[in-house]
Design a protein around this motif. Sequence first.
Motif, PDB file in Angstrom:
ATOM      1  N   HIS A 249       0.550  -1.101   0.391  1.00  0.00           N
ATOM      2  CA  HIS A 249      -0.172   0.378  -0.195  1.00  0.00           C
ATOM      3  C   HIS A 249       0.855   1.185  -0.032  1.00  0.00           C
ATOM      4  O   HIS A 249       1.697   1.660   1.328  1.00  0.00           O
ATOM      5  CB  HIS A 249      -1.091  -0.248   1.232  1.00  0.00           C
TER       6      HIS A 249
ATOM      7  N   ASP B 198       0.785   5.022   0.159  1.00  0.00           N
ATOM      8  CA  ASP B 198       0.001   6.370   0.647  1.00  0.00           C
ATOM      9  C   ASP B 198      -0.396   7.565   0.036  1.00  0.00           C
ATOM     10  O   ASP B 198       0.443   8.627   0.827  1.00  0.00           O
ATOM     11  CB  ASP B 198      -0.302   6.264   2.118  1.00  0.00           C
TER      12      ASP B 198
ATOM     13  N   GLN C 173      -2.632   4.425  -3.869  1.00  0.00           N
ATOM     14  CA  GLN C 173      -3.713   5.679  -3.474  1.00  0.00           C
ATOM     15  C   GLN C 173      -3.234   7.134  -3.782  1.00  0.00           C
ATOM     16  O   GLN C 173      -1.691   7.556  -4.515  1.00  0.00           O
ATOM     17  CB  GLN C 173      -3.332   6.014  -1.932  1.00  0.00           C
TER      18      GLN C 173
ATOM     19  N   GLN D 160      -4.224   8.308   2.906  1.00  0.00           N
ATOM     20  CA  GLN D 160      -5.200   7.701   3.801  1.00  0.00           C
ATOM     21  C   GLN D 160      -4.927   8.364   5.142  1.00  0.00           C
ATOM     22  O   GLN D 160      -5.804   8.342   5.861  1.00  0.00           O
ATOM     23  CB  GLN D 160      -5.264   6.838   3.252  1.00  0.00           C
TER      24      GLN D 160
ATOM     25  N   VAL E 190      -7.982  -1.213   5.077  1.00  0.00           N
ATOM     26  CA  VAL E 190      -6.946  -1.043   3.249  1.00  0.00           C
ATOM     27  C   VAL E 190      -6.360  -2.284   3.307  1.00  0.00           C
ATOM     28  O   VAL E 190      -7.020  -3.086   2.238  1.00  0.00           O
ATOM     29  CB  VAL E 190      -5.969   0.328   3.226  1.00  0.00           C
TER      30      VAL E 190
END
Length: 322
Positions: free
Chosen positions: A54, A56, A82, A86, A97
Amino acid sequence: MKDQNSIILNWKGNPEQPLVSILCDAFNHENFIREAIEGFLSQETNFPFEIIIHDDASTDKTASIIKEFAAQYPLIIKPVLQTINQYSQKINFWSDVTFPKAKGKYIALCEGDDYWIDPLKLQKQVGFLESNDEYVITWTDFFTKKGDELVPNDFKNSLPEIYAIDFDNIFEPYCTFTLTSVFRKSAVDPLDYKKFVYGKDNTLYALALCNGKGAFMNFQSSVYRWHPGGIYSLQKPFIQRYSSYLNIKEIYDNIPQSRTKNIERIMKRLLKASAFEALKSVNDKTLDNTKQKDAIKEYIDQASLSAKVKFFIRSVKSKIFR
């Protein structure tokens, strides 16, 4: 670095049904993320694993590096990229997530600025959990990297090969670091985690320990990177201590199994450290010192008479009461 086919060749089972999900969160880690991903891909296992990374909304090249690896390892690496940060929206990466996307029976965690150095890390930890049903979570030893120096812990000599962990001894010593953790997905409900206002990795561990024991496995598997860009590294000492206190107190208040003498001692120690750190900045007129004052008041309310006297002497020296 091995190619995708050579990794999958050693696996038993369908790559679409991984036994382990590696969850990695990254933000502006362009100088580190490559090493983290290479550590994941170097794992030698006889079971399938997936890597959910992930990003961000990094403002550097972190996302580009993740895309580069995902293109080369499409069956293994699952990027979540993203466009809006977030963290600033107070969205928890883990519970909101990455965890919901994980297919594995087991979850392994590692931030994008840390990395693994033992190619058998996952095999050893998952093998232990598969053979010991009473355990739900494992950790290992690690190095701390400061600049170019790898600093070891003293766990190798001070702890046994397998150190069983529960609420009576967790954090004594503090050997439960996120980058080494592997746990049963079934042991933690992310909806329970979201109920905690001051949730940290310790909250995750506490929820897991409600369903079984933890084990510290005494081998050095990983490297924890200490650098100025780290979120925790940037925090002032008071914030580090007080946020940890609030986190442990919230666990104590909401998880009955955690109400042990061990956790009570840790809370008292963290509150005391918070109060004494608060003295250093509580008179700074440029800051909103509400939290510092809260920590001091709570400590004084709970402290013994002798402790109050010592604190008063220190506070006079800090001119807190002028």
